[in-house]
Design an enzyme around this catalytic site. Structure first.
Site, mmCIF file in Angstrom:
data_model
loop_
_atom_site.group_PDB
_atom_site.id
_atom_site.type_symbol
_atom_site.label_atom_id
_atom_site.label_comp_id
_atom_site.label_asym_id
_atom_site.label_seq_id
_atom_site.Cartn_x
_atom_site.Cartn_y
_atom_site.Cartn_z
ATOM 1 N N HIS A 17 36.388 -17.862 -23.920
ATOM 2 C CA HIS A 17 36.505 -18.241 -22.374
ATOM 3 C C HIS A 17 37.061 -17.160 -21.461
ATOM 4 C CE1 HIS A 17 36.650 -22.891 -23.282
ATOM 5 N NE2 HIS A 17 35.442 -22.938 -23.417
ATOM 6 N N LYS A 41 32.566 -37.441 -21.827
ATOM 7 C CA LYS A 41 33.124 -36.528 -23.528
ATOM 8 C C LYS A 41 34.416 -36.562 -24.226
ATOM 9 C CE LYS A 41 31.327 -32.150 -23.950
ATOM 10 N NZ LYS A 41 31.234 -30.790 -24.047
ATOM 11 N N ARG A 90 26.979 -17.675 -26.793
ATOM 12 C CA ARG A 90 26.996 -17.010 -27.896
ATOM 13 C C ARG A 90 26.316 -16.726 -28.945
ATOM 14 N NH1 ARG A 90 31.919 -22.196 -28.555
ATOM 15 N NH2 ARG A 90 29.764 -22.428 -27.168
ATOM 16 N N SER A 128 36.191 -24.162 -28.898
ATOM 17 C CA SER A 128 37.426 -25.445 -28.022
ATOM 18 C C SER A 128 37.447 -26.279 -29.444
ATOM 19 C CB SER A 128 37.196 -25.890 -26.813
ATOM 20 O OG SER A 128 37.325 -25.343 -25.949
HETATM 21 P P1 ADP Z 1 31.085 -27.190 -21.922
HETATM 22 O O1 ADP Z 1 30.979 -28.830 -22.831
HETATM 23 O O2 ADP Z 1 29.643 -27.065 -20.814
HETATM 24 O O3 ADP Z 1 29.777 -26.696 -22.704
HETATM 25 P P2 ADP Z 1 32.666 -25.179 -23.244
HETATM 26 O O4 ADP Z 1 33.954 -25.303 -22.283
HETATM 27 O O5 ADP Z 1 32.685 -25.555 -24.248
HETATM 28 O O6 ADP Z 1 32.327 -26.124 -21.970
HETATM 29 O O7 ADP Z 1 32.195 -24.316 -23.431
HETATM 30 C C1 ADP Z 1 32.202 -23.533 -20.609
HETATM 31 C C2 ADP Z 1 31.049 -22.398 -21.205
HETATM 32 O O8 ADP Z 1 32.012 -21.460 -21.770
HETATM 33 C C3 ADP Z 1 29.761 -22.361 -22.061
HETATM 34 O O9 ADP Z 1 28.838 -21.972 -21.234
HETATM 35 C C4 ADP Z 1 30.452 -21.413 -23.271
HETATM 36 O O10 ADP Z 1 28.927 -21.640 -23.752
HETATM 37 C C5 ADP Z 1 30.953 -20.580 -23.015
HETATM 38 N N1 ADP Z 1 31.749 -20.323 -24.174
HETATM 39 C C6 ADP Z 1 32.718 -21.418 -25.101
HETATM 40 N N2 ADP Z 1 32.979 -20.469 -25.596
HETATM 41 C C7 ADP Z 1 32.897 -18.974 -26.065
HETATM 42 C C8 ADP Z 1 32.645 -18.061 -26.518
HETATM 43 N N3 ADP Z 1 33.246 -18.037 -26.983
HETATM 44 N N4 ADP Z 1 32.406 -16.294 -26.621
HETATM 45 C C9 ADP Z 1 31.704 -16.594 -24.740
HETATM 46 N N5 ADP Z 1 31.652 -17.738 -24.254
HETATM 47 C C10 ADP Z 1 31.925 -19.071 -24.886
#
Ligand code: ADP
Length: 158
Positions: A17, A41, A90, A128
């Protein structure tokens, strides 16, 4: 002023992130990192904890603000005055889900556009949920989450 919004669950924020936050903030005047307060969630960290961790991790990044929101992202976007959403991609597996959300958002609020930044190769498999698993097993979180929140994440699983 050109404002982008990066919405997500951030349960907790990872280095993946952070990479998106750094790159997106260099493409706009102001980046709002928007933490979704979504009871459905079942997040491990409360919305307040997720916001606080993001604030610590982005301290010193002058054009980055952290907020929380509930309800539909497309409706929240109207409040921010921004028309641009940022999401990270990703693997191909992210694509189908992201496409659905992007189309849904546009159908609710046609002014919106979603821009996608490709994940850094080093973070392709970082999520996460992976961080939560590592923390559960007392693994070292160095390189997976920002240094400033490492101890907070580890403490949650002690
Ligand atoms: P959500 O539950 O809305 O998907 P996340 O917190 O899991 O929320 O992710 C938020 C955004 O960050 C999403 O667009 C996800 O694809 C992106 N994201 C998550 N992990 C990574 C990573 N390792 N590299 C790049 N983008 C990521």
């Amino acid at each position: 002023m050109n404002t982008f919004v990066y919405p997500g669950t951030f349960d907790p924020v990872t280095e993946g992130h952070m990479d998106i936050i750094k790159r997106a903030s260099s493409l706009c005047d102001r980046l709002v990192v928007a933490v979704l307060d979504n009871n459905a969630k079942n997040s491990v960290f409360s919305v307040e904890e997720r916001v606080d961790m993001l604030k610590l991790a982005t301290a010193g990044m002058d054009n980055v603000d952290v907020e929380s929101f509930s309800g539909l992202t497309a409706e929240y976007m109207k409040l921010t005055g921004s028309k641009t959403l940022v999401r990270g991609l990703r693997a191909v597996s992210d694509f189908d889900y992201e496409l659905q959300i992007a189309f849904l958002n546009k159908s609710i609020n046609p002014d919106l556009d979603t821009i996608f930044l490709l994940a850094n190769q080093n973070h392709l498999y970082l999520s996460s949920s992976m961080v939560r698993d590592l923390a559960k097993h007392k693994a070292d979180l160095t390189g997976f989450v920002p240094e400033s929140i490492k101890e907070i994440v580890a403490e949650k699983f002690r």
